[in-house]
Motif scaffolding. Structure first.
Motif, mmCIF file in Angstrom:
data_model
loop_
_atom_site.group_PDB
_atom_site.id
_atom_site.type_symbol
_atom_site.label_atom_id
_atom_site.label_comp_id
_atom_site.label_asym_id
_atom_site.label_seq_id
_atom_site.Cartn_x
_atom_site.Cartn_y
_atom_site.Cartn_z
ATOM 1 N N GLU A 6 0.616 -1.239 -0.227
ATOM 2 C CA GLU A 6 0.277 0.217 -0.123
ATOM 3 C C GLU A 6 0.459 1.177 -0.305
ATOM 4 O O GLU A 6 0.367 2.970 -0.860
ATOM 5 C CB GLU A 6 -1.184 0.294 0.959
ATOM 6 C CG GLU A 6 -1.890 -1.315 1.363
ATOM 7 C CD GLU A 6 -2.963 -0.534 2.761
ATOM 8 O OE1 GLU A 6 -2.688 -0.034 3.190
ATOM 9 O OE2 GLU A 6 -3.522 -2.303 2.465
ATOM 10 N N TYR A 7 2.421 0.899 0.758
ATOM 11 C CA TYR A 7 2.542 2.055 0.888
ATOM 12 C C TYR A 7 3.520 2.605 -0.735
ATOM 13 O O TYR A 7 3.886 3.824 -1.323
ATOM 14 C CB TYR A 7 4.047 2.401 1.664
ATOM 15 C CG TYR A 7 5.540 3.139 1.513
ATOM 16 C CD1 TYR A 7 4.568 3.871 2.324
ATOM 17 C CD2 TYR A 7 6.542 3.037 1.183
ATOM 18 C CE1 TYR A 7 5.460 5.023 2.357
ATOM 19 C CE2 TYR A 7 7.163 3.792 1.344
ATOM 20 C CZ TYR A 7 6.586 5.222 1.993
ATOM 21 O OH TYR A 7 7.880 6.042 2.470
ATOM 22 N N ASP A 10 0.891 4.094 -3.192
ATOM 23 C CA ASP A 10 0.485 5.422 -2.702
ATOM 24 C C ASP A 10 1.174 6.479 -3.311
ATOM 25 O O ASP A 10 1.391 7.176 -3.760
ATOM 26 C CB ASP A 10 0.351 6.241 -0.987
ATOM 27 C CG ASP A 10 -1.252 4.838 -0.613
ATOM 28 O OD1 ASP A 10 -1.862 5.066 -1.346
ATOM 29 O OD2 ASP A 10 -1.057 4.700 0.948
ATOM 30 N N ASN A 11 2.556 5.710 -3.362
ATOM 31 C CA ASN A 11 3.785 6.627 -3.627
ATOM 32 C C ASN A 11 3.891 6.547 -4.732
ATOM 33 O O ASN A 11 4.268 7.322 -5.725
ATOM 34 C CB ASN A 11 5.388 5.895 -3.262
ATOM 35 C CG ASN A 11 5.271 6.717 -1.701
ATOM 36 O OD1 ASN A 11 4.649 7.473 -1.828
ATOM 37 N ND2 ASN A 11 6.377 6.007 -1.077
ATOM 38 N N LYS A 13 1.139 6.438 -7.126
ATOM 39 C CA LYS A 13 0.443 7.441 -7.621
ATOM 40 C C LYS A 13 0.542 9.117 -7.345
ATOM 41 O O LYS A 13 0.510 9.441 -8.299
ATOM 42 C CB LYS A 13 -0.847 7.345 -6.809
ATOM 43 C CG LYS A 13 -1.594 5.681 -6.918
ATOM 44 C CD LYS A 13 -3.425 6.185 -5.551
ATOM 45 C CE LYS A 13 -4.163 4.771 -6.050
ATOM 46 N NZ LYS A 13 -4.445 4.354 -5.152
ATOM 47 N N LYS A 14 1.582 9.887 -6.086
ATOM 48 C CA LYS A 14 1.713 10.517 -6.108
ATOM 49 C C LYS A 14 3.143 10.767 -6.839
ATOM 50 O O LYS A 14 2.721 11.564 -8.414
ATOM 51 C CB LYS A 14 2.532 10.732 -4.799
ATOM 52 C CG LYS A 14 1.329 11.005 -3.748
ATOM 53 C CD LYS A 14 2.298 10.981 -2.425
ATOM 54 C CE LYS A 14 0.770 11.045 -0.942
ATOM 55 N NZ LYS A 14 1.680 10.780 0.742
#
Length: 76
Positions: A6-7, A10-11, A13-14
């Motif tokens: 998940e980490y 998220d990174n 996606k950013k």
């Protein structure tokens, strides 16, 4: 606790969002005028036209009158 997957998701996606904004910003600025652009100043071109000689005899009239006056004064 956040899982490693998940980490990373998220990174990623950013990172993708940041890359999309960067690409949009560069294409938006492609045709704009910036202060650093070179501005060429062109001096005006001066065109001088030569005038044609007039067909009137005004340039000959004054000297002929002076010669006539001098001749009339010398005849007396």
């Amino acid at each position: 606790m956040v899982a490693a997957g998940e980490y990373l998701e998220d990174n990623m996606k950013k990172l993708a969002l940041a890359a999309a904004f960067a690409a949009a910003a560069t294409s938006a600025m492609a045709g704009s005028y910036a202060k650093d652009d070179v501005v060429m100043e062109v001096e005006p071109v001066v065109v001088v036209e030569e005038t044609q000689a007039s067909s009137s005899s005004a340039a000959l009239l004054i000297p002929l009158l002076l010669i006539a006056i001098v001749a009339a004064a010398a005849a007396d």
